[in-house]
Design an enzyme around this catalytic site. Structure first.
Site, short mmCIF file in Angstrom:
data_model
loop_
_atom_site.label_atom_id
_atom_site.label_comp_id
_atom_site.label_asym_id
_atom_site.label_seq_id
_atom_site.Cartn_x
_atom_site.Cartn_y
_atom_site.Cartn_z
CG ASP A 799 -2.08 1.00 1.01
OD1 ASP A 799 -2.18 1.58 0.08
OD2 ASP A 799 -2.96 0.79 1.50
C1 BGC Z 1 -4.90 3.34 0.23
C2 BGC Z 1 -4.98 2.36 -1.14
C3 BGC Z 1 -4.93 3.13 -2.34
C4 BGC Z 1 -3.68 3.92 -2.31
C5 BGC Z 1 -3.23 4.75 -3.64
C6 BGC Z 1 -3.54 4.28 0.09
O1 BGC Z 1 -3.86 5.50 1.16
O2 BGC Z 1 -4.91 2.69 1.50
O3 BGC Z 1 -6.08 1.45 -0.87
O4 BGC Z 1 -4.90 2.34 -3.45
O5 BGC Z 1 -3.65 4.95 -1.07
O6 BGC Z 1 -4.08 5.82 -3.71
#
Ligand code: BGC
Length: 860
Positions: A799
């Site tokens: 993530d």
């Molecule tokens: C989120 C993810 C997301 C990523 C990119 C993170 O803060 O937890 O689900 O895909 O950001 O935006």
């Protein structure tokens, strides 16, 4: 003394987009954000005026997701509520935390024109409307007060009528080309009219009780009152069991009480992202309740169709709505620390969460321990009466199958959902009373029409996991098959006996807890501990031993350079293509190329890979988009995943995935960072609307069909977040302690169900740790479970910014192929680790190999 100053961060207000990218923004709808040169004192709010009219106090906060900025949000939309107009904001008497007064300032800003429907996207728009129609749930309809007459006059109560929410926030935010809120829909898409005096009364953020004169006038206008309750929800911040969160505010209580007493027909519209306390419905005698959730761009249109009966409701709850938050067994072991306590931020502290409820998540708890609920799992009313008639069921050793005939005995055409639950016998293992094993939705049935449906349930869906020997088993004894249109309404339709226990699969122990903790059992049906705060240092420490991943090196067999073009022509060259790369190139590719959302010139997508011109390797872009692409260019906006789950319609989930995929391609997005499918372990998880259900079969099935749609359209999908991202506040500092049985039956299971329907192109690990080790750096989880058991052969990504709390080298060593969002800093760290002998070239090669394959064929 030099005065503190304000500056306006954006001079336009988009009334179509009431929630911002960050959840802090979402807490203040229709707001403009100002940068402040100093943090504001807690009691330092001065006066904010829009065109000379005072608006409510805003919110001051530190925005530090990207760079640190002190901000202030002012809800200018309370006054600036007309499209395409210029307004003036004046700020005076504000004081900074260190006592410095702010300079008085005035700013001009504009509201944007309303976005218009684009006929080129007619099909996608219709699909968005269909999904919203099928995902709204009719929870109560006393005396068939609904549907209303097509020309009814509506007395609308509550500020929430003006901040109708169509989307959750953060990663799953939609940016639709066009959308409709409730009032727009009344005007454009219904024969209703509204009492405009009341509408004006509720402009602003308050829920006043109308004066006796106003109430009398409203009663003279019509006998129908519509109450609006709204709650935002989204990434970064969990919701709280407080008034204005899970509970109603005192004002809301007073308003609902007064309105229900004054009107013979009272309806409530729950425009909330998560279940809330519902005692007030019976307490004040509210006649009908519709749960809209966040139903996407066409939410308003779908709602008015439901109200006047053009649409017959067919949504079913994907979660149990308890009588009280503290009835949920996970309530104590969640991040909330009581009403008044500040929710700890990611930067200060972490939290230790014991999943004491074990396998008893959602209805598995309430049904097993016979705890009463406000609205149960699978519940949802219709304007028709459906009969579900069993036509016989059987178990052939592999699969339970049941045939049912569903007949519409009502006056309105409609759809019904047949749900099949299985009760497994008591034995040596803990088991829920019943589990959902299959479901199917009918087509549109005209009055008097029937449809025969086959429900087929794989035996894994009702198997138990025996920790002793890491086996999925069906214990010997009597199995009962239940069928109905909700868990509560399901009746026994057949039964079968197993003379001896069957072992379905023996697997390896993956990531078991390394400490003993209290687990809920049928004997001890309670939880003991509250969640615990842990100190900052502790969250960087993982206590479980780190498993090793040691793949064989790839060898460069060809002397001449292999270009990407050659690889496209002959994909068998993949190993050789990767093997020719230098350590530096491998390290560059194992790290993403940074995020694009805050660059004014960029498209707002979440990230990109790194281009290697030397080989002609292109760069691909990835974007969030569970329910529409979260990029700057407006596109389609479907209902949030919880609403999609409520449709119980697999085909619809597939079509929605397809449509998002088609628009992804159009916008140059090769891989979609969705669907997110974490289990609704606790209803207050900020990401509740972004995930599907408390049940792994329902969540995994709907997510799998959605993923299949994305893949079928030619775009990649990403299953996320592996595993247990069940609390979003302090997610980087949250440690989940979970039994192997619960992981296998609930938290891994949802992903397994989805991968059985559709293998994704990517998977994304979560920020939190599970049983003492972060999944992102756990080679057992990534290699033995995800690759070994599931057979996943695409890239695994972290993530965004997981390296803030987890060692980047360890994540790559475990086989994490993309350290998102990435920058040169991290590729340099990796290269240094290779030089120091701490990271092997062969692991980097394998990681990059998966990545290059995803670039080569994002969707297949
Ligand atoms: C989120 C993810 C997301 C990523 C990119 C993170 O803060 O937890 O689900 O895909 O950001 O935006």
């Amino acid at each position: 003394m030099k005065k503190a100053s304000f500056s306006l961060m954006g001079k336009t207000l988009n009334l179509d987009q009431i929630e911002g990218k960050y959840s802090a923004f979402a807490k203040v709808p229709y707001a403009l954000t100002l940068r402040t040169s100093k943090p504001l004192a807690e009691d330092g709010y001065g006066v904010a005026l829009v065109d000379g009219v005072v608006v409510s106090q805003g919110v001051g906060f530190l925005m530090d997701s990207i760079i640190k900025l002190n901000c202030l949000m002012i809800p200018v939309g309370e006054v600036a509520n007309e499209y395409d107009r210029e307004y003036t904001l004046t700020l005076s008497k504000f004081v900074a935390a260190d006592g410095t007064p702010f300079k008085e300032r005035s700013f001009r800003f504009r509201t944007l024109p309303r976005r218009q429907q684009d006929p080129a996207y007619r099909k996608h728009n219709e699909l968005a409307l269909q999904a919203a129609r099928e995902g709204m749930v009719l929870l109560k309809n006393k005396n068939n007060v609904l549907p209303l007459a097509a020309n009814a006059v509506l007395n609308c109560f509550g500020a929430a009528q003006h901040m109708f929410r169509n989307t959750s926030t953060g990663a799953s935010l939609i940016n639709p080309r066009w959308q409709s809120n409730f009032h727009q829909a009344v005007q454009e898409h219904s024969g209703f009219s509204v009492n405009t005096t009341l509408c004006r009364l509720y402009k602003g953020l308050k829920d006043p009780v109308p004066s006796p004169q106003q109430m009398q006038k409203a009663q003279n206008v019509s006998d129908t009152a519509v109450l609006f309750i709204s709650r935002t929800s989204g990434e970064f911040m969990d919701n709280k069991p407080v008034k204005g969160g899970y509970y109603l505010t005192d004002e809301e209580h007073q308003m609902i009480k007064a309105v229900s007493e004054a009107f013979p027909k009272t309806l409530a519209i729950l425009n909330t992202g998560y279940p809330i306390e519902m005692g007030w419905v019976n307490q004040y005698g509210v006649d009908a309740v519709i749960y809209t959730g966040f139903a996407g761009q066409a939410a308003g249109y779908a709602l008015v169709e439901l109200l006047d009966g053009r649409t017959n409701p067919s949504g079913k709850l994907p979660d149990t709505w308890a009588f009280d938050y503290y009835d949920y067994p996970s309530a104590k072991n969640f991040i909330n620390f009581g009403p008044e306590d500040k929710v700890p931020g990611e930067k200060d502290k972490g939290v230790l969460l014991y999943y004491e409820e074990d396998i008893y998540v959602g209805y598995r708890y309430f049904d097993t321990f016979q705890q009463p609920v406000a609205y149960g799992f699978g519940h949802g009313l219709s304007y028709s009466e459906f009969e579900i008639e069993p036509l016989g069921a059987s178990f052939d050793g592999e699969e339970v199958s049941a045939n049912v005939r569903i007949t519409n005995h009502g006056m309105a055409a409609g759809k019904e959902v047949a749900q099949l639950y299985i009760h497994a016998p008591d034995g040596t293992l803990e088991k829920a009373n019943r589990v959902l094993a299959a479901f199917e939705k009918t087509g549109l049935l005209e009055p008097g029409e029937s449809q025969t449906i086959k429900l087929a349930a794989d035996r894994m869906s009702f198997a138990s996991f025996r920790e002793k020997d890491a086996s999925y088993i069906l214990e010997e004894g009597h199995y009962t098959i239940f069928c109905g249109n909700s868990l509560q309404n399901s009746v026994e339709v057949d039964a079968f006996d197993l003379a001896e226990s069957q072992v379905l699969r023996t697997v390896e122990h993956i990531n078991p807890p390394i400490e003993q903790f209290h687990r809920m059992t049928r004997e001890l049906p309670y939880v003991q501990e509250d969640s615990k705060m842990v100190k900052l240092e502790q969250r960087h420490t993982t206590s479980a031993p780190r498993p090793i991943y040691d793949p064989a090196p790839l060898k460069a067999e060809q002397a001449k350079k292999i270009t990407y073009q050659m690889l496209q022509d002959d994909p068998r060259l993949l190993d050789a293509f990767v093997a020719q790369m230098s350590d530096k190139e491998l390290c560059l590719l194992n790290v993403c190329g940074g995020a694009n959302w805050y660059m004014p010139w960029d498209d707002g997508s979440a990230g990109k890979t790194i281009k290697l011109s030397k080989y002609g390797l292109p760069q691909i872009r990835v974007s969030d988009g569970n329910t529409g692409l979260n990029i700057k260019r407006p596109n389609i906006g479907f209902p949030s995943s919880t609403v999609m789950a409520a449709t119980f319609n697999k085909e619809l989930a597939h079509k929605v995935g397809m449509a998002i995929g088609e628009e992804s391609k159009e916008n140059g997005i090769a891989i979609n960072l969705g669907p997110g499918m974490n289990i609704h372990r606790n209803i207050l998880n900020g990401r509740h609307p972004e995930y599907f259900s408390e049940d792994p079969m329902l969540a995994g099935t709907m997510a799998g069909y959605h993923g299949k749609g994305l893949i079928d359209s030619g775009t990649g999908c990403t299953y996320k977040h592996l595993f247990c991202n069940n609390s979003d506040t302090s997610r980087k500092g949250s440690h989940s302690i979970v039994s192997e049985q619960a992981m296998r039956e609930i938290y891994y299971r949802v992903f397994e169900v989805a991968t059985n329907i559709q293998m994704p192109r990517c998977v994304m690990t979560s920020y939190n740790s599970v049983n003492g080790i972060y999944p992102a750096e756990n080679a057992d989880v990534l290699q033995r479970l995800v690759r070994g058991e599931w057979g996943f052969d695409g890239p695994i990504m972290t993530d965004w910014g997981t390296y803030d709390t987890v060692d980047p080298v360890e994540m790559v060593k475990a086989g994490n192929c993309w350290l998102t969002e990435g920058s040169r800093k991290y590729s340099r760290i990796l290269l240094q680790a290779v030089k120091d002998g701490k990271l092997s070239r062969s692991v980097l090669q394998h990681n990059v190999r998966y990545l290059v394959r995803a670039i080569l064929r994002p969707s297949t």
